[in-house]
Design a protein around this motif. Sequence first.
Motif: not given
Length: 388
Positions: A268, A320, A270, A323, A327, A199
């Motif tokens: 990913l 969190s 962010i 994410l 996933e 990430v």
Amino acid sequence: MITDKLRLLFVVDAICGRNGVGTYFQDLVAHLEGHEKIARVELVAPGIEAPHPCQGASIPMPGDATQRLYLPRMRALTQLALAMKPHVIIVPGPGFFSLAGYWIGKKLGIPVCVTHQSDYRAMVSLYWHPLLAGPVGSLLQLLNIRMFRGSSSVITISQSMVEHARGIGAINPRLVPTPVAHSFVYHPVTAIRRKIQRVMFVGRLAAEKNIGRFLELAEQRPDLVFEIVGDGPQRRLVSQKAAELPNLIFTGWLSRDQVLQHLNDNDLLILPSSVEAFGTVALEAMARQRLVLTTLACGINQWPALARGLFTLSPEETLSSALQRIEALPYWERQSIAEHARNAACRLNGDAIQSWLNVLEHTALQQRYLPRPARSATFALLRRFATE
């Protein structure tokens, strides 16, 4: 009527490749160079490794010791404007370089196009004490209003910035897409991994980027590798956290080619910003066919074609939980979203170049409606000084 190919002069305070504005104009000028409708395009912007001939002394940027504000060399900038006789001068404002370019355009009777890419009041409030941020923010807004009213066209990069520009005095701001660097579009891409393993955050390490949320996520997910690319006033915080967490890599500032490679290596991106007019790095990640998670504050979400290739953090979500939501999707769906993101970014890039050309051609035609340049003793002296 403008029958010649366009001659364009960009005068920008942002250092190329160092932030969103600098990256924007670096990429745009690279696309315009050699275009069949363009005779000449010049980008005047300060540089660190290779200082521009129009670049003068500098002072530390208040609130961010990692950056400096550069002063233009007015003689060199005036010489360039007199020599190339641009049809349009393009400036993002307000700043020392931008104000200089705006002033020269007004004195020479050259149409000026002003871009609106930042909410300066919001930015200043993040860095300065309220007693100082209020007056400085008001001054910057007044300068912005003056430039809007004196320009021949105003360009913005998101719908919220269109509304903000109208709210502070722009008559008819034009919404234009953001271009992507040639290499991000045309270099071969690779498929994302079946499971998210790496990430990434890319950008200025500053208050408006909410980098603290990214650091918290790295601490919460020791099973993943997190990478931070960038520099800024919160560099020390990031360095300290990287020393504490074995799964956190702090790379520092990278060149554009290096950023491209690091985006390829991650799954990913962010962007947890609280203030973000657009979010160019999110578009770059999309062009590399990577998954992207942004906040609603990022203007890139206001482009419907792009929004379908993004994951957006809802106000009640943590990074969190967002994410985990990504996933939980099957691999084929994540891959489909990444492919859509790339296709949308590439299409938007072509639209951006054409939209800019349309606005600049229209702006160049406004010269016939401009008042004749005033006989200013100050500018007459400067012109004489520049031509000696």
